[in-house]
Design an enzyme around this catalytic site. Sequence first.
Site, PDB file in Angstrom:
ATOM      1  N   LYS A 264      23.218 -22.448   5.466  1.00 27.30           N
ATOM      2  CA  LYS A 264      23.982 -23.158   4.428  1.00 27.30           C
ATOM      3  C   LYS A 264      23.490 -22.932   2.996  1.00 27.30           C
ATOM      4  O   LYS A 264      23.813 -23.694   2.085  1.00 27.30           O
ATOM      5  CB  LYS A 264      24.072 -24.676   4.693  1.00 27.30           C
ATOM      6  CG  LYS A 264      24.471 -25.067   6.082  1.00 27.30           C
ATOM      7  CD  LYS A 264      25.526 -24.185   6.681  1.00 27.30           C
ATOM      8  CE  LYS A 264      26.907 -24.416   6.098  1.00 27.30           C
ATOM      9  NZ  LYS A 264      27.860 -23.423   6.694  1.00 27.30           N
TER      10      LYS A 264
ATOM     11  N   HIS B 261      19.021 -15.807  10.032  1.00 23.77           N
ATOM     12  CA  HIS B 261      18.486 -17.080   9.525  1.00 23.77           C
ATOM     13  C   HIS B 261      17.035 -17.263   9.949  1.00 23.77           C
ATOM     14  O   HIS B 261      16.473 -18.343   9.810  1.00 23.77           O
ATOM     15  CB  HIS B 261      19.301 -18.257  10.083  1.00 23.77           C
ATOM     16  CG  HIS B 261      20.668 -18.402   9.490  1.00 23.77           C
ATOM     17  ND1 HIS B 261      20.906 -18.296   8.136  1.00 23.77           N
ATOM     18  CD2 HIS B 261      21.869 -18.677  10.056  1.00 23.77           C
ATOM     19  CE1 HIS B 261      22.207 -18.482   7.917  1.00 23.77           C
ATOM     20  NE2 HIS B 261      22.806 -18.717   9.061  1.00 23.77           N
TER      21      HIS B 261
ATOM     22  N   SER C 111      25.045 -29.931   2.992  1.00 25.25           N
ATOM     23  CA  SER C 111      25.930 -28.901   3.519  1.00 25.25           C
ATOM     24  C   SER C 111      25.675 -28.700   5.019  1.00 25.25           C
ATOM     25  O   SER C 111      26.620 -28.558   5.807  1.00 25.25           O
ATOM     26  CB  SER C 111      25.691 -27.594   2.746  1.00 25.25           C
ATOM     27  OG  SER C 111      26.542 -26.579   3.219  1.00 25.25           O
TER      28      SER C 111
HETATM   29  P1  A3P Z   1      29.049 -26.525   0.919  1.00 26.05           P
HETATM   30  O1  A3P Z   1      28.984 -27.052   2.317  1.00 26.05           O
HETATM   31  O2  A3P Z   1      28.130 -27.268  -0.009  1.00 26.05           O
HETATM   32  O3  A3P Z   1      30.422 -26.425   0.378  1.00 26.05           O
HETATM   33  P2  A3P Z   1      26.398 -20.367   4.419  1.00 26.05           P
HETATM   34  O4  A3P Z   1      27.337 -19.256   4.143  1.00 26.05           O
HETATM   35  O5  A3P Z   1      24.974 -20.015   4.239  1.00 26.05           O
HETATM   36  O6  A3P Z   1      26.693 -21.041   5.705  1.00 26.05           O
HETATM   37  O7  A3P Z   1      26.619 -21.455   3.266  1.00 26.05           O
HETATM   38  C1  A3P Z   1      27.794 -22.205   3.200  1.00 26.05           C
HETATM   39  C2  A3P Z   1      27.817 -22.940   1.878  1.00 26.05           C
HETATM   40  O8  A3P Z   1      28.081 -22.004   0.831  1.00 26.05           O
HETATM   41  C3  A3P Z   1      28.931 -23.984   1.838  1.00 26.05           C
HETATM   42  O9  A3P Z   1      28.456 -25.016   0.950  1.00 26.05           O
HETATM   43  C4  A3P Z   1      30.048 -23.152   1.232  1.00 26.05           C
HETATM   44  O10 A3P Z   1      31.108 -23.901   0.681  1.00 26.05           O
HETATM   45  C5  A3P Z   1      29.277 -22.384   0.169  1.00 26.05           C
HETATM   46  N1  A3P Z   1      29.993 -21.202  -0.306  1.00 26.05           N
HETATM   47  C6  A3P Z   1      30.492 -20.192   0.428  1.00 26.05           C
HETATM   48  N2  A3P Z   1      31.141 -19.311  -0.341  1.00 26.05           N
HETATM   49  C7  A3P Z   1      31.046 -19.771  -1.609  1.00 26.05           C
HETATM   50  C8  A3P Z   1      31.541 -19.308  -2.869  1.00 26.05           C
HETATM   51  N3  A3P Z   1      32.248 -18.208  -2.974  1.00 26.05           N
HETATM   52  N4  A3P Z   1      31.261 -20.060  -3.969  1.00 26.05           N
HETATM   53  C9  A3P Z   1      30.533 -21.191  -3.871  1.00 26.05           C
HETATM   54  N5  A3P Z   1      30.050 -21.684  -2.702  1.00 26.05           N
HETATM   55  C10 A3P Z   1      30.309 -20.982  -1.585  1.00 26.05           C
END
Ligand code: A3P
Length: 296
Positions: free
Chosen positions: A48, A110, A140
Amino acid sequence: ADTTPRPPRPTLSDFHGVSMVHYFTDNWEKVQNFKARPDDILVATYPKAGTTWASYILDLLYFSLRQPDRMTSAPIYERVPFLEMQIPNFMTGTDFADNLDTTPRLIKTHLPVQLVPKSFWEQKCRVVYVARNAKDNAVSYFHFDRMNFAHPEPGDWNSYLQRFMDGKMVFGSWYDHVTGWWERKQSCPEIHYMFFEDMVEDTGREIEKLCSFLGLGSTAEEKQQIRDLVQFDTMKKDNMANYSTVPVMDFKVSPFMRKGKVGDWKNHFTTTQNEQFDEDYKKKMKNTTLQFRTEV
Ligand code: A3P
C-alpha cells in the site's frame, strides 16, 4: 451481497521472523532460487505504499508509451508480476516472471530486504523502492485488508492499528521494512528510494529522478504524457490498472484505487490513537535517519 466463492481467509504466521500468510510463502523454494537477470528491475514496497503507481510509471517508461496496445492487453499485475505470490487458479509470480518476454523484466515484491532472493543482489539488479508514511500506509492497508480475501480479516480500526504497531501485518513490520531497505540503500547504489508523498506533491519531478536513476533519455513530451496517464483519476478508471479483474478482492467493500491522498489518516486516527502512535513511533524510529512527511 457478494456471492463469489472464495477460500477462507488465511491466518498470519511467523516466517523467518516476519508475519506472513501462506499465499506468499507456499512457493518459497522457487522464489528463493529465482534467477534474476542483470537488467531486471525490481519494484519493492511495503504493501500500500504506491506499488501499482510506480509499476505503472515504469511500464510506461519502458514499454507502453511506445506500444499503447500493451496497456490494454494485460492488467498491470501481469505486466509487472508479483514475485512471491501464489494464488491457485490465479497467479504464481515466479512463473509469470519467468515467462515475461520483455527486456527489462519489471518484477514486483513486498519482501523485506533480508528475504529478497540473492540472485537480484548477485546480478546487481536495480531496485525502485517506494515508501509511504506510516499513518497513511496503515489506513490504506486497513481498507485493503477489508476487501482482500488473501489477507486475514482486519477487525476494527483500533485493534488493527495496534497490530500495525506490533508488526503483525502481512509482510511484517512497516518500521522494519522501510528502515531495512533504507539502511541497505546507504551501501547499495542500485536502490532508488522514493516516497509516496513526493509523488503526490510533484509526480513530474519524481519521474525525472527515476529516469536519471535508470539512465533513460525520455523526452520532455513523453514524461508529460506519462504524468497525465498516471493521475489518480485516470488510473482509477482503467480496468488494467485498478485491479478490478482480481478474483480475491471485493470492490463493493472498498476499491483498490481508494483515495490516493496524503493525510487521509486524519479522518481515521482519534486524538488518543494519534498520541500513542507518535510516542511509539519515536521509539521505534529513533535509530534511523529516515524521515517521512504525513502531509504535503
Ligand atoms: P489509498 O488506499 O490511500 O487510496 P499499492 O499499489 O502499493 O497497493 O498502493 C495502493 C495505494 O496507492 C492506494 O492508496 C491507492 O489509491 C494509491 N494509488 C495508486 N495509484 C495512484 C495514483 N496514480 N495516484 C495516487 N495514489 C495512487
